[in-house]
Design an enzyme around this catalytic site. Structure first.
Site, PDB file in Angstrom:
ATOM      1  N   GLN A  34      26.140-101.859 101.004  1.00 29.70           N
ATOM      2  CA  GLN A  34      26.146-102.133 102.537  1.00 29.70           C
ATOM      3  C   GLN A  34      26.352-100.879 103.373  1.00 29.70           C
ATOM      4  O   GLN A  34      27.020 -99.800 103.197  1.00 29.70           O
ATOM      5  CB  GLN A  34      27.430-103.168 102.733  1.00 29.70           C
ATOM      6  N   LYS A  63      27.589-113.043 102.498  1.00 28.07           N
ATOM      7  CA  LYS A  63      26.478-112.954 101.638  1.00 28.07           C
ATOM      8  C   LYS A  63      27.371-113.647 100.378  1.00 28.07           C
ATOM      9  O   LYS A  63      26.717-114.273  99.716  1.00 28.07           O
ATOM     10  CB  LYS A  63      26.004-111.311 101.107  1.00 28.07           C
ATOM     11  N   ASP A 120      17.592-105.204  98.753  1.00 25.41           N
ATOM     12  CA  ASP A 120      17.307-104.847 100.097  1.00 25.41           C
ATOM     13  C   ASP A 120      16.035-104.520 100.429  1.00 25.41           C
ATOM     14  O   ASP A 120      15.733-104.207 102.005  1.00 25.41           O
ATOM     15  CB  ASP A 120      18.691-104.027 100.674  1.00 25.41           C
TER      16      ASP A 120
END
Ligand code: NAP
Length: 293
Positions: free
Chosen positions: A96, A52, A119
């Site tokens: 994450q 990322k 997200d």
């Protein structure tokens, strides 16, 4: 058979995002800023976050990684999220997953401001997605939809079988494909570990999205001729190479590809599309924040 090249498609979208960022910076403004929080030492999570970061650099975003040790408390993490929610210099952030067992993932996701939830995991954003309203769609389902769009895959009236019903892939992608939209309008069947005679469904499918995490689960004799195959699976299996593993999808490529009309490779299919979708969501968060000023 034609490959649905996620890497190439993502590179194409990357160029579009880079051009927008260059314009933003040329206007004297700061670039979009994505923050990733990582807790613990999970190897795969570290690889994803590094990927990322690399993508952020390529499109010209600012990126920050906040790494915390395995024994980080839930309270501390909630404090970090509160700060990021209120930081005007941060457009979007991700936590994450998976988190260490002592931290309640649901509580953490619920604490993220829906405006910065790039997200797309916050219940408010999931709800908006289900209603077909403008929101941050979570990266993997969004990436799959962008890939179908890029290759102009006909979906209207098709029977789509989604293997897997997770909150991050199976269920959202099944919903998006069933929506009244250009790359939706499918009749969708969701299969999971309790589905009986799964082949009965897959053999009838015009489109199969495989997201179960079992290497090479879908075999050639389970699909009909001309089906479109999207392989989401990513499993590390031991291999005699430098890394000691190779990445395998949920589809047995060699037996399925000759029967398919389109198929994603693994790697280089859904993976790059997932990351570029996160970049798209970050740009969107930046633009929404600017509009609301
Ligand atoms: P998950 O949360 O583990 O969900 C797996 C789903 O598969 C569950 O719904 C499970 O059913 C179903 N399942 C398990 N065994 C099955 C079987 N024998 N037959 C039919 N269904 C079965 O996994 P996930 O997070 O959705 O991820 C799925 C795969 O995609 C993994 O390999 C993951 O690494 C990969 N992935 C890739 C990307 C990418 O960017 N390419 C992104 C996310 C995930 P139950 O609900 O009944 O347990």
């Amino acid at each position: 058979m034609e490959l649905l090249k996620g890497k190439e498609t993502a590179d194409f979208i990357k160029k579009e995002i880079s051009a927008k960022v260059a314009e933003i910076v040329a206007n004297g403004e700061r670039p979009p800023h994505l923050v990733a929080i990582i807790v613990g030492e999970d190897g795969a999570s570290k690889t994803y976050v590094a990927n990322k970061e690399r993508n952020c650099a390529q499109v010209g975003f600012k990126s920050t990684v906040l790494s915390y040790p395995e024994d980080t408390t839930e309270e501390f993490l909630l404090g970090v999220i509160d700060q990021l929610n209120n930081d005007d210099e941060v457009d979007g952030f991700i936590v994450q997953l998976p988190l260490p067992k002592h931290i309640d993932e649901e509580k953490i996701i619920n604490a993220i401001s829906p405006k910065k939830d790039v997200d797309g995991f916050h219940p408010k954003n999931v709800g908006l997605m289900l209603l077909g309203e403008e929101t941050f769609i979570s990266a993997t389902p969004y990436g799959i939809m962008l890939l179908l769009e890029h290759y102009n895959i006909e979906t209207t009236g098709k029977h789509c079988v989604v293997l897997g019903r997770s909150n991050i892939v199976g269920r959202p992608v099944a919903n998006l494909l069933s929506q009244k939209s250009k790359y939706g309008d499918c009749t969708v069947t969701i299969c999971h570990s309790r589905t009986k005679d799964i082949e009965k469904y897959t053999r009838d499918a015009d489109i199969i999205i495989a997201a179960i995490g079992i290497p090479e689960f879908l075999k050639g004799d389970m699909v009909k001729d001309g089906a479109v195959i999207v392989d989401v699976g990513i499993t590390r299996v031991p291999a005699d190479n430098e890394k000691g593993y190779r990445i395998v999808g949920d589809v047995e490529f060699d037996s399925v590809a000759p029967k398919s009309s389109y198929i994603t490779p693994v790697p280089g299919g859904v993976g790059p599309m997932t990351i570029i979708s996160l970049m798209k969501n970050t740009l969107k968060a930046y633009e929404l924040r600017k509009k609301s000023k």
